[in-house]
Scaffold this motif. Sequence first.
Motif, short mmCIF file in Angstrom:
data_model
loop_
_atom_site.label_atom_id
_atom_site.label_comp_id
_atom_site.label_asym_id
_atom_site.label_seq_id
_atom_site.Cartn_x
_atom_site.Cartn_y
_atom_site.Cartn_z
N ARG A 116 -33.84 -7.14 -11.61
CA ARG A 116 -32.84 -8.35 -11.69
C ARG A 116 -32.82 -8.89 -13.01
N THR A 117 -31.65 -8.86 -13.70
CA THR A 117 -31.52 -8.93 -15.32
C THR A 117 -30.38 -10.17 -15.43
N GLY A 118 -30.29 -11.12 -14.67
CA GLY A 118 -29.62 -12.11 -14.78
C GLY A 118 -29.49 -13.00 -13.49
N ASN A 119 -29.48 -14.17 -13.64
CA ASN A 119 -29.37 -15.38 -12.45
C ASN A 119 -28.80 -16.52 -12.81
N TRP A 120 -27.67 -17.05 -12.02
CA TRP A 120 -26.93 -18.36 -12.48
C TRP A 120 -26.38 -18.97 -11.19
N PRO A 121 -26.37 -20.39 -11.36
CA PRO A 121 -25.52 -21.17 -10.19
C PRO A 121 -24.15 -20.73 -10.31
N ALA A 122 -23.59 -20.89 -9.29
CA ALA A 122 -22.07 -20.55 -9.31
C ALA A 122 -21.38 -21.41 -8.14
N HIS A 123 -20.16 -21.18 -8.24
CA HIS A 123 -19.19 -21.70 -7.00
C HIS A 123 -18.31 -20.48 -6.37
N ASN A 124 -17.97 -20.59 -5.31
CA ASN A 124 -16.92 -19.60 -4.67
C ASN A 124 -15.86 -20.58 -3.92
N GLY A 125 -15.08 -19.91 -3.20
CA GLY A 125 -13.90 -20.76 -2.49
C GLY A 125 -14.42 -22.06 -1.99
N LYS A 126 -13.66 -23.29 -2.07
CA LYS A 126 -14.06 -24.40 -1.72
C LYS A 126 -14.14 -24.50 -0.30
N LYS A 127 -13.61 -23.59 0.74
CA LYS A 127 -13.96 -23.62 1.96
C LYS A 127 -14.76 -22.63 2.55
N GLY A 128 -15.38 -21.90 1.36
CA GLY A 128 -16.45 -20.91 1.87
C GLY A 128 -16.09 -19.46 1.79
N TRP A 129 -16.36 -18.65 2.75
CA TRP A 129 -16.15 -17.21 2.67
C TRP A 129 -15.47 -16.77 3.88
N THR A 130 -14.77 -15.52 3.67
CA THR A 130 -14.00 -15.02 5.06
C THR A 130 -14.03 -13.30 4.85
N THR A 131 -13.90 -12.68 6.05
CA THR A 131 -14.03 -11.39 6.09
C THR A 131 -12.44 -10.78 6.27
N ASN A 132 -11.46 -11.80 6.15
CA ASN A 132 -10.14 -11.55 6.36
C ASN A 132 -9.11 -12.53 5.56
N HIS A 133 -9.46 -12.46 4.18
CA HIS A 133 -8.87 -13.08 3.16
C HIS A 133 -7.46 -13.19 3.25
N HIS A 134 -6.77 -14.22 3.28
CA HIS A 134 -5.24 -14.33 3.10
C HIS A 134 -4.90 -15.45 2.11
N GLU A 135 -3.69 -15.32 1.53
CA GLU A 135 -3.12 -16.33 0.64
C GLU A 135 -3.30 -17.81 1.10
N GLY A 136 -3.95 -18.46 0.27
CA GLY A 136 -4.07 -19.77 0.49
C GLY A 136 -5.18 -20.29 1.31
N ASP A 137 -6.05 -19.46 1.74
CA ASP A 137 -7.21 -20.05 2.68
C ASP A 137 -8.08 -20.91 2.02
N HIS A 138 -8.34 -20.85 0.78
CA HIS A 138 -9.32 -21.57 -0.03
C HIS A 138 -10.91 -20.87 0.22
N ARG A 139 -10.75 -19.47 0.75
CA ARG A 139 -11.98 -18.94 1.04
C ARG A 139 -12.18 -17.50 0.24
N SER A 140 -13.21 -17.32 -0.35
CA SER A 140 -13.56 -15.99 -0.92
C SER A 140 -13.61 -14.81 -0.03
N PRO A 141 -13.22 -13.60 -0.49
CA PRO A 141 -13.37 -12.53 0.47
C PRO A 141 -14.76 -11.93 0.47
N VAL A 142 -15.44 -11.73 1.55
CA VAL A 142 -16.52 -10.86 1.44
C VAL A 142 -16.53 -9.38 1.31
#
Length: 247
Positions: free
Chosen positions: A103-129
Amino acid sequence: MRSGDVRRAALATAALGALLVSLPGCGGPGPAAGRGAPGTRAAGNPADTRQETDPTRIPDIGDRLRRRIPADTRQVVAVYGAGRNSAESTVVLYTRHGTTWDRTGNWPAHNGKKGWTTNHHEGDHRSPVGVFTLSDAGGVLPDPGARLPYTRSAAFAAPRWWPNSYWHDFDYVIAIDYNRVKGTPPNDPTRPRGQSEGGGIWLHMDHGSGTSACVSLPRSAMRYLLRTLDPQRHPVVVMGDRADLRT
């Protein structure tokens, strides 16, 4: 100017009009944008709490995604989402030395405001897994010493009709190779799999709350990653909520 630089500059200029008409995956606050505390650490940071006993394995990454990491990869940016519907995450950089991941770096972060998805599509506000390569970088600000090809352009600037807390989101960006053409500036609008599957997903500067689909980090983290991620080490991002990552 080298021919490759000329080509990148031309592509960035051509992309400006498309950027203003069709913003990238992290293209603005949207009606559901939340407000979080800037710089706060995601709850339950797995990189800090997991008792990992095998240094040849990246913590909390299950076999399904581990098998998708290329054999020649020596740098992994792991994005540990706090939950499937959470915008909070932690980013950890792992570097491989021999058979060991350090481990050479560690930071707080944010992703899609609605969370995550395994089936991302335009405008879903989720980050792709998934596991995605990291090939190109850029931003509004001058190159801070990036090892990845870096395109500086005003075309990256966030529109001034966005809240001013978002204006510096794209000062530095690293393209996540999801539905994009490698070897082009991050804001190249081409989406090989079509518009419906979304695109324009980046690592970029944090504004203190969830994104449209990108992963956002503090300025210091972005500068560190830009100076550290090396194409010769074939960097990738492994990203998702903790449950999906462990599968």
